[in-house]
Scaffold this motif. Structure first.
Motif, PDB file in Angstrom:
ATOM      1  N   ALA A  79       0.841  -1.200   0.000  1.00 28.00           N
ATOM      2  CA  ALA A  79       0.000   0.000   0.000  1.00 28.00           C
ATOM      3  C   ALA A  79       0.878   1.253   0.000  1.00 28.00           C
ATOM      4  N   ARG A  80       1.915   1.242   0.838  1.00 30.70           N
ATOM      5  CA  ARG A  80       2.842   2.379   0.918  1.00 30.70           C
ATOM      6  C   ARG A  80       3.499   2.650  -0.444  1.00 30.70           C
ATOM      7  N   VAL A 115       1.088   4.104  -2.964  1.00 28.51           N
ATOM      8  CA  VAL A 115       0.851   5.521  -2.671  1.00 28.51           C
ATOM      9  C   VAL A 115       2.045   6.358  -3.152  1.00 28.51           C
ATOM     10  N   ASP A 160      -3.870   8.290  -2.244  1.00 26.25           N
ATOM     11  CA  ASP A 160      -3.507   8.331  -0.824  1.00 26.25           C
ATOM     12  C   ASP A 160      -3.880   7.068  -0.058  1.00 26.25           C
ATOM     13  N   ARG A 161      -4.829   6.306  -0.614  1.00 28.91           N
ATOM     14  CA  ARG A 161      -5.368   5.168   0.143  1.00 28.91           C
ATOM     15  C   ARG A 161      -5.529   3.965  -0.775  1.00 28.91           C
ATOM     16  N   LEU A 201      -7.671   2.198  -5.404  1.00 28.48           N
ATOM     17  CA  LEU A 201      -6.949   3.335  -4.834  1.00 28.48           C
ATOM     18  C   LEU A 201      -7.814   4.571  -4.912  1.00 28.48           C
ATOM     19  N   GLU A 231      -7.506  10.990  -0.692  1.00 25.92           N
ATOM     20  CA  GLU A 231      -7.959  11.058   0.703  1.00 25.92           C
ATOM     21  C   GLU A 231      -9.411  11.535   0.814  1.00 25.92           C
ATOM     22  N   ASN A 289     -11.950   8.738   0.738  1.00 32.08           N
ATOM     23  CA  ASN A 289     -11.692   7.607   1.638  1.00 32.08           C
ATOM     24  C   ASN A 289     -12.873   7.529   2.613  1.00 32.08           C
TER      25      ASN A 289
END
Ligand code: PLP
Length: 398
Positions: free
Chosen positions: A86-87, A90, A96-97, A262, A265, A268
């Motif tokens: 996930a990191r 991003v 962001d998510r 994905l 933000e 989310n």
């Protein structure tokens, strides 16, 4: 029940499609070997799935190491590969998510759920999704409704509702379809199943502006185009836009079932319990995805994809000229050769039957050959593929 003495290939399988009588037993890089020992140069690669070719060490090692460490602690807990992938996603994208899933259709279902959740919370119950004619978003019931494949809208009635269609590359038709009920527009920036139809850059940019202005989400289905396939980490980069939501699958897993949803933000907006799945975020597949993304999303690797894409495009153009074909099109290593008549399936069969080595191609439409080689195919292998394609075309077209 007693079995027949001679077992015919596939007799135990539920019939879903026509397949050649070939059983593949092993693969390495650009090559597949069948039970008879014949080798085939593979320009399908599991429908653009094996981004690093068949059984690359990078993936087999990630699978082995992770399988010995931890298979699945359940989606109720964090695991390290899930967090690391996930990191990384991003870091390499504009999002962001991340939510991980197992198939493109599942990721797309998640995108529609997210859009509807957002529409119900922020836009007074807006829930409709505008999709495009000829689009392909997967084979769940809702994704069949979301797709624009002719005949799919009523194949298994009653079909899920709330999906509206606009014409690809036609902004006025999108505007026409937009109402206060519209939550999102969902688009393939290159329509793959439709025949590798690349969206007009101007259309995509205007669509981005229109959706932003109307407060409608723009969902990019990059299941086929994402993770290097089009010569950039993501196809949206080619168009110079940023979607609000994106889905990935196919090439991200490099051959294993892995997908991702994905979002930025601002979107989310799932509440706890809104979304999930037993295998969503399992460390075994996430570890593979991390290895693939780390390898493919390096600038030197992507430059290599663009080089091979230019070579493939030039080679196909030369073939089109020499054989009097219509031409070629595509973005990056997602390309199609357009035939003047409906005999793409014959070309596919002739190519596979070539000796001593066969060539694997795909015909998403009756007049179209689609080519989706491994992203790390060598220049020599690509030239060999082009030469084999010429031989198959000569056999079928004369
Ligand atoms: C293949 C594909 C899907 C479906 O993915 P599955 O993993 O088969 O569910 C969705 N969208 C696009 C653009 C695809 O090419």
């Amino acid at each position: 029940m007693e079995r027949h003495a001679v077992i015919e290939i596939g007799q135990d399988l539920i019939t879903i499609t026509h397949r050649p009588d070939t059983v593949f037993v092993s693969g390495q890089g650009a090559w597949l070997t069948d039970e008879g020992g014949k080798r085939h140069l593979d320009l399908v690669q599991g429908w653009a799935v094996n981004s690093l070719g068949h059984s690359p060490a990078l993936i087999t090692q990630a699978l082995l190491a992770q399988s010995q460490r931890l298979l699945n602690p359940s989606p109720a807990y964090y695991n390290r590969p899930l967090l690391d992938l996930a990191r990384r996603l991003v870091e390499v994208s504009c999002f962001d998510r991340v939510f991980l899933a197992s198939s493109g259709a599942e990721a797309n279902e998640g995108a529609v759920k997210l859009a509807r959740r957002w529409g119900s919370r922020m836009r007074g119950g807006a829930h409709e999704i505008i999709g495009f004619e000829q689009a392909f978003h997967g084979r769940t019931l809702a994704m069949m409704s979301a797709s624009g494949k002719p005949g799919w809208g009523d194949l298994y009635p009653p079909m899920p509702g709330g999906f509206v269609k606009a014409r690809f590359n036609d902004l006025a038709s999108v505007e026409h379809a937009m109402t206060p009920r519209t939550a999102a527009v969902m688009i393939e920036l290159v329509q793959g199943e439709a025949g590798v139809v690349v969206a007009d850059r101007g259309f995509v940019r205007e669509l981005r502006a229109l959706t932003a202005e109307r407060g409608v989400l723009l969902i990019a289905d990059e299941v086929q185009t994402g993770i290097g396939r089009c010569g950039h980490a993501f196809a949206y980069e080619h168009f110079g836009i940023e979607p609000d939501v994106m889905t990935l699958a196919k090439g991200m897993g490099g051959g294993v079932p892995l997908a991702a949803l994905l979002c930025k933000e601002a979107f989310n907006c799932f509440l706890p319990g809104d979304q999930g799945g037993t295998f969503c975020g399992n460390p075994l597949m996430a570890a593979v995805g991390l290895a693939v993304v780390n390898e493919v999303c390096r600038e030197e690797f992507l430059a290599g994809v663009r080089e091979r894409a230019a070579q493939l495009s030039a080679g196909l153009q030369a073939i089109a000229r020499d054989h009097g074909l219509v031409g070629e099109r595509g973005l990056g290593l997602l390309r199609a050769l357009v035939l003047p008549s409906d005999n793409a399936n014959e070309v596919v069969a002739a190519a596979q039957a070539l000796a001593p080595v066969g060539l694997l191609l795909n015909a998403p439409r009756p007049h179209l050959i689609r080519l989706m080689p491994a992203l790390n195919i060598s220049a020599a292998e690509l030239n060999e593929g082009l030469a084999l394609l010429r031989r198959a075309l000569r056999q079928v077209l004369g």
